[in-house]
Design a protein around this motif. Structure first.
Motif, PDB file in Angstrom:
ATOM      1  N   LEU A  94       0.829  -1.204   0.000  1.00 45.92           N
ATOM      2  CA  LEU A  94       0.000   0.000   0.000  1.00 45.92           C
ATOM      3  C   LEU A  94       0.862   1.253   0.000  1.00 45.92           C
ATOM      4  O   LEU A  94       0.607   2.202  -0.727  1.00 45.92           O
ATOM      5  N   GLY A  95       1.916   1.257   0.820  1.00 46.62           N
ATOM      6  CA  GLY A  95       2.736   2.451   0.946  1.00 46.62           C
ATOM      7  C   GLY A  95       3.417   2.841  -0.349  1.00 46.62           C
ATOM      8  O   GLY A  95       3.456   4.010  -0.734  1.00 46.62           O
ATOM      9  N   ALA A  96       3.967   1.863  -1.055  1.00 45.25           N
ATOM     10  CA  ALA A  96       4.676   2.167  -2.289  1.00 45.25           C
ATOM     11  C   ALA A  96       3.708   2.531  -3.406  1.00 45.25           C
ATOM     12  O   ALA A  96       3.953   3.452  -4.185  1.00 45.25           O
ATOM     13  N   ALA A  97       2.579   1.819  -3.474  1.00 46.95           N
ATOM     14  CA  ALA A  97       1.667   2.018  -4.592  1.00 46.95           C
ATOM     15  C   ALA A  97       0.853   3.295  -4.459  1.00 46.95           C
ATOM     16  O   ALA A  97       0.673   4.021  -5.434  1.00 46.95           O
ATOM     17  N   GLU A  98       0.367   3.583  -3.254  1.00 45.44           N
ATOM     18  CA  GLU A  98      -0.559   4.697  -3.097  1.00 45.44           C
ATOM     19  C   GLU A  98       0.059   5.901  -2.399  1.00 45.44           C
ATOM     20  O   GLU A  98      -0.312   7.041  -2.707  1.00 45.44           O
ATOM     21  N   TRP A  99       0.935   5.683  -1.460  1.00 40.82           N
ATOM     22  CA  TRP A  99       1.386   6.781  -0.605  1.00 40.82           C
ATOM     23  C   TRP A  99       2.839   7.194  -0.845  1.00 40.82           C
ATOM     24  O   TRP A  99       3.291   8.176  -0.293  1.00 40.82           O
ATOM     25  N   GLY A 100       3.609   6.437  -1.611  1.00 37.69           N
ATOM     26  CA  GLY A 100       4.985   6.810  -1.872  1.00 37.69           C
ATOM     27  C   GLY A 100       5.905   6.661  -0.679  1.00 37.69           C
ATOM     28  O   GLY A 100       6.903   7.375  -0.562  1.00 37.69           O
ATOM     29  N   LEU A 101       5.596   5.735   0.226  1.00 38.19           N
ATOM     30  CA  LEU A 101       6.388   5.531   1.435  1.00 38.19           C
ATOM     31  C   LEU A 101       7.057   4.164   1.376  1.00 38.19           C
ATOM     32  O   LEU A 101       6.437   3.177   0.982  1.00 38.19           O
ATOM     33  N   THR A 102       8.310   4.096   1.780  1.00 39.44           N
ATOM     34  CA  THR A 102       9.076   2.857   1.635  1.00 39.44           C
ATOM     35  C   THR A 102       9.776   2.394   2.906  1.00 39.44           C
ATOM     36  O   THR A 102      10.028   1.209   3.073  1.00 39.44           O
ATOM     37  N   HIS A 103      10.144   3.325   3.800  1.00 41.36           N
ATOM     38  CA  HIS A 103      10.974   2.973   4.960  1.00 41.36           C
ATOM     39  C   HIS A 103      10.422   3.602   6.242  1.00 41.36           C
ATOM     40  O   HIS A 103       9.747   4.635   6.205  1.00 41.36           O
ATOM     41  N   VAL A 104      10.763   2.970   7.354  1.00 40.92           N
ATOM     42  CA  VAL A 104      10.597   3.570   8.676  1.00 40.92           C
ATOM     43  C   VAL A 104      11.937   4.183   9.059  1.00 40.92           C
ATOM     44  O   VAL A 104      13.000   3.613   8.791  1.00 40.92           O
ATOM     45  N   PHE A 105      11.908   5.361   9.670  1.00 45.74           N
ATOM     46  CA  PHE A 105      13.143   6.054  10.053  1.00 45.74           C
ATOM     47  C   PHE A 105      14.001   5.155  10.937  1.00 45.74           C
ATOM     48  O   PHE A 105      13.472   4.403  11.764  1.00 45.74           O
ATOM     49  N   PRO A 106      15.337   5.204  10.790  1.00 46.16           N
ATOM     50  CA  PRO A 106      16.204   4.314  11.589  1.00 46.16           C
ATOM     51  C   PRO A 106      15.969   4.469  13.084  1.00 46.16           C
ATOM     52  O   PRO A 106      15.809   5.591  13.585  1.00 46.16           O
ATOM     53  N   ASP A 107      15.962   3.373  13.810  1.00 46.79           N
ATOM     54  CA  ASP A 107      15.776   3.433  15.259  1.00 46.79           C
ATOM     55  C   ASP A 107      17.108   3.727  15.941  1.00 46.79           C
ATOM     56  O   ASP A 107      18.184   3.507  15.359  1.00 46.79           O
ATOM     57  N   PRO A 108      17.084   4.243  17.185  1.00 44.63           N
ATOM     58  CA  PRO A 108      18.328   4.619  17.871  1.00 44.63           C
ATOM     59  C   PRO A 108      19.324   3.475  18.009  1.00 44.63           C
ATOM     60  O   PRO A 108      20.538   3.696  17.915  1.00 44.63           O
ATOM     61  N   ALA A 109      18.848   2.252  18.229  1.00 41.28           N
ATOM     62  CA  ALA A 109      19.774   1.121  18.398  1.00 41.28           C
ATOM     63  C   ALA A 109      20.586   0.890  17.133  1.00 41.28           C
ATOM     64  O   ALA A 109      21.797   0.593  17.197  1.00 41.28           O
ATOM     65  N   THR A 110      19.967   1.045  15.968  1.00 38.29           N
ATOM     66  CA  THR A 110      20.684   0.879  14.703  1.00 38.29           C
ATOM     67  C   THR A 110      21.744   1.946  14.540  1.00 38.29           C
ATOM     68  O   THR A 110      22.894   1.657  14.172  1.00 38.29           O
ATOM     69  N   ILE A 111      21.386   3.199  14.826  1.00 38.11           N
ATOM     70  CA  ILE A 111      22.332   4.305  14.674  1.00 38.11           C
ATOM     71  C   ILE A 111      23.465   4.181  15.686  1.00 38.11           C
ATOM     72  O   ILE A 111      24.634   4.453  15.379  1.00 38.11           O
ATOM     73  N   ALA A 112      23.144   3.742  16.900  1.00 34.30           N
ATOM     74  CA  ALA A 112      24.176   3.611  17.942  1.00 34.30           C
ATOM     75  C   ALA A 112      25.232   2.576  17.560  1.00 34.30           C
ATOM     76  O   ALA A 112      26.389   2.678  17.979  1.00 34.30           O
ATOM     77  N   GLY A 113      24.859   1.585  16.772  1.00 33.47           N
ATOM     78  CA  GLY A 113      25.803   0.550  16.396  1.00 33.47           C
ATOM     79  C   GLY A 113      26.653   0.877  15.187  1.00 33.47           C
ATOM     80  O   GLY A 113      27.493   0.059  14.783  1.00 33.47           O
ATOM     81  N   LEU A 114      26.498   2.068  14.618  1.00 31.03           N
ATOM     82  CA  LEU A 114      27.242   2.440  13.418  1.00 31.03           C
ATOM     83  C   LEU A 114      28.566   3.111  13.776  1.00 31.03           C
ATOM     84  O   LEU A 114      28.709   3.721  14.845  1.00 31.03           O
ATOM     85  N   ASP A 115      29.511   3.010  12.880  1.00 37.05           N
ATOM     86  CA  ASP A 115      30.772   3.741  13.000  1.00 37.05           C
ATOM     87  C   ASP A 115      30.507   5.194  12.599  1.00 37.05           C
ATOM     88  O   ASP A 115      30.053   5.450  11.473  1.00 37.05           O
ATOM     89  N   PRO A 116      30.736   6.176  13.510  1.00 32.82           N
ATOM     90  CA  PRO A 116      30.458   7.576  13.165  1.00 32.82           C
ATOM     91  C   PRO A 116      31.138   8.021  11.872  1.00 32.82           C
ATOM     92  O   PRO A 116      30.614   8.884  11.155  1.00 32.82           O
ATOM     93  N   GLY A 117      32.274   7.426  11.560  1.00 29.25           N
ATOM     94  CA  GLY A 117      32.972   7.813  10.349  1.00 29.25           C
ATOM     95  C   GLY A 117      32.249   7.443   9.071  1.00 29.25           C
ATOM     96  O   GLY A 117      32.550   7.972   7.999  1.00 29.25           O
ATOM     97  N   THR A 118      31.283   6.523   9.151  1.00 31.18           N
ATOM     98  CA  THR A 118      30.545   6.106   7.958  1.00 31.18           C
ATOM     99  C   THR A 118      29.280   6.927   7.735  1.00 31.18           C
ATOM    100  O   THR A 118      28.623   6.768   6.701  1.00 31.18           O
ATOM    101  N   LEU A 119      28.921   7.778   8.692  1.00 26.69           N
ATOM    102  CA  LEU A 119      27.688   8.550   8.562  1.00 26.69           C
ATOM    103  C   LEU A 119      27.899   9.733   7.617  1.00 26.69           C
ATOM    104  O   LEU A 119      28.978  10.355   7.615  1.00 26.69           O
TER     105      LEU A 119
END
Length: 523
Positions: free
Chosen positions: A371-396
């Motif tokens: 529904l999101g892609a076909a009618e509303w143009g939505l594809t993703h949920v914003f990244p959650d804090p746990a995902t961002i916390a596990g990233l290397d700051p240098g890759t952002l």
């Protein structure tokens, strides 16, 4: 207000007080909203309650004519930051349904008994009674506006059994759920329309519900066109889509994720809300977060009246009395986006958010993606804090210093050291934010204003605010200068509505609304 003032308001059928208090009639056993069109009963037969839950607990049932349970929420609980205010916001978000009274007390830092005592003293009802009233209200909306089976309605509203659901609906509304649905169908509420739009059940575990169409009431006036424009300027591709009359986005919820659409309905005192959820238990939380996003429980008459005599904001408030302080559907997301927006333009912050989402956002599950892609143009949920916390700051995709600040903030959010939600202690959250490296007063204030829905935040260091104040002070007819504005006004003159003052100032530099939009905002 005392009871005599409440009776005067009810006698005049003043809709501004709908949801602020409830009028119960001892001779009929019915409670109403103050604006109920029925004949006003004698003063001796009337008692007043601060919440629908208190009236129900006292043995009164809801009026079938004015539907008091469908009135806007009391603005008091957005203003107050004490234990009672925090508890009311958490109960509205569904915490009691998800974690019980013990979970509510744990979030507040008090014992369950103390929380019960505080709420009973403040609103004449304990947490269980308040949650029960909210479950009944949610169930009524789903019964009347969807084709969901009654079992699904019961569990979506938070009831633990079908028997409890039936008994509560009969006690609160004096009508069984099946009869309530039949009556709604006869009155023109289209259940069939909901049936036609049900999303096919996908093969995987994440099954989407159908499209739920709900009405979110508010106290007129409201400047929805400006609010949707504000959100459109900051909309992250794949997560949000906004147009002059509608705002759509993905949303992360306690039991899953979903899609929401908020649409302006001209000449109505409600916002049309469409929800598609991966888990029906999230209906209550989704509705409440939509209300916080659009500040639908505000009292615009009180706020505009407060600014009437102010030489700077008075003319702005008079021109747009329906201005609201825009909140958020996800406090953690707003906190992350506030860091992305440090020392960059709105457009640049939007691009950063889009890149972060494309790289690390959560793709919608199949049932929602169809529904999101076909009618509303939505594809993703914003990244959650746990995902961002596990990233290397240098890759952002941002300067390293800001990436480190973002990672530190995300770690605190993911670990629960900082909670940006309805029940957070606003002073404590701001203090903890300021203690983090790379988080300054503007970032902490922006998070507090939008993520915590604080009505009294002034972003003194904001570029747009400063520019607007300089423009107002440069007016030959202006009675004050910029130094006096930044020193005295922030301290006292605009308290306790400084967040609304910020939005009035921001609106000065925004593109002018169409004449039709300005007319709607002022009506």
């Amino acid at each position: 207000m005392d009871d005599e003032q409440r009776y005067t308001a009810a006698s005049s059928r003043d809709a501004r007080f709908d949801g602020v208090f409830f009028t119960a009639v001892k001779t009929t056993g019915i409670y109403c909203r103050p604006s109920c069109p029925a004949i006003t009963p004698k003063r001796a037969n009337v008692v007043f309650y601060p919440t629908a839950a208190a009236a129900q607990q006292a043995g009164f049932r809801a009026c079938k004519r004015c539907r008091p349970d469908a009135s806007p929420g009391s603005p008091e609980w957005n203003i107050r930051s004490d234990v009672a205010g925090r508890a009311m916001r958490l109960i509205a978000d569904g915490v009691v349904d998800r974690a019980g009274v013990d979970g509510l007390a744990d979030r507040l830092g008090y014992s369950p008994r103390q929380v019960g005592r505080v709420l009973t003293a403040e609103v004449c009802a304990g947490p269980l009674a308040l949650a029960r009233a909210q479950r009944a209200r949610t169930a009524r909306i789903l019964v009347e506006t969807t084709a969901l089976p009654m079992g699904d309605v019961a569990f979506a509203a938070g009831f633990s059994s079908i028997r409890q659901f039936n008994a509560t609906m009969l006690e609160v509304y004096d009508i069984p759920p099946t009869a309530l649905r039949e009556r709604a169908a006869r009155s023109g509420v289209s259940v069939a329309a909901t049936r036609r739009r049900v999303v096919p059940e996908p093969a995987g575990d994440a099954g989407a519900t159908g499209v739920l169409r709900l009405r979110l009431p508010y106290r007129p006036p409201i400047d929805l066109d400006r609010m949707f424009g504000f959100l459109a300027a900051r909309a992250i591709p794949g997560v949000e889509v906004a147009s002059p009359g509608e705002y759509r986005r993905t949303i992360r919820l306690p039991n899953g994720c979903g899609l929401l659409s908020l649409r302006h309905v001209p000449s109505a005192s409600w916002v049309d809300c469409s929800l598609v959820l991966s888990d029906l238990r999230d209906v209550t939380a989704a509705v409440q977060r939509c209300r916080r996003l659009l500040d639908l429980d505000a009292d615009p008459a009180a706020i505009s009246g407060f600014f009437d005599e102010d030489p700077l904001l008075g003319p702005l408030a008079a021109k747009c009395p329906g201005r609201r302080s825009i909140g958020a559907v996800d406090g953690d997301e707003i906190a992350v986006r506030a860091v992305l927006g440090q020392q960059v333009s709105v457009a640049a912050a939007r691009r950063l958010g889009g890149r972060l989402t494309a790289l690390y956002g959560t793709p919608l599950p199949p049932g929602l993606a169809d529904l999101g892609a076909a009618e509303w143009g939505l594809t993703h949920v914003f990244p959650d804090p746990a995902t961002i916390a596990g990233l290397d700051p240098g890759t952002l995709p941002m300067p390293l210093s800001r990436a480190r600040a973002l990672a530190t903030l995300a770690t605190s959010l993911a670990g629960g050291d900082i909670r940006v939600d309805a029940g957070a202690d606003r002073e404590e959250v701001e203090a903890r934010l300021l203690a983090l490296p790379g988080i300054g007063p503007w970032t902490a204030g922006y998070i507090r204003m939008r993520g915590l829905s604080d009505p009294d935040v002034f972003l003194e260091g904001d570029v747009g605010v400063a520019r607007a104040l300089r423009g107002l002070a440069a007016d030959p007819g202006a009675p004050v200068t910029v130094p006096s504005v930044t020193a005295s006004v922030v301290a006292s003159r605009w308290h306790p509505w400084r967040s609304y003052a910020v939005h009035h100032l921001w609106a000065i530099e925004e593109p002018p609304a169409s004449p039709a939009a300005e007319s709607r905002a002022a009506s």
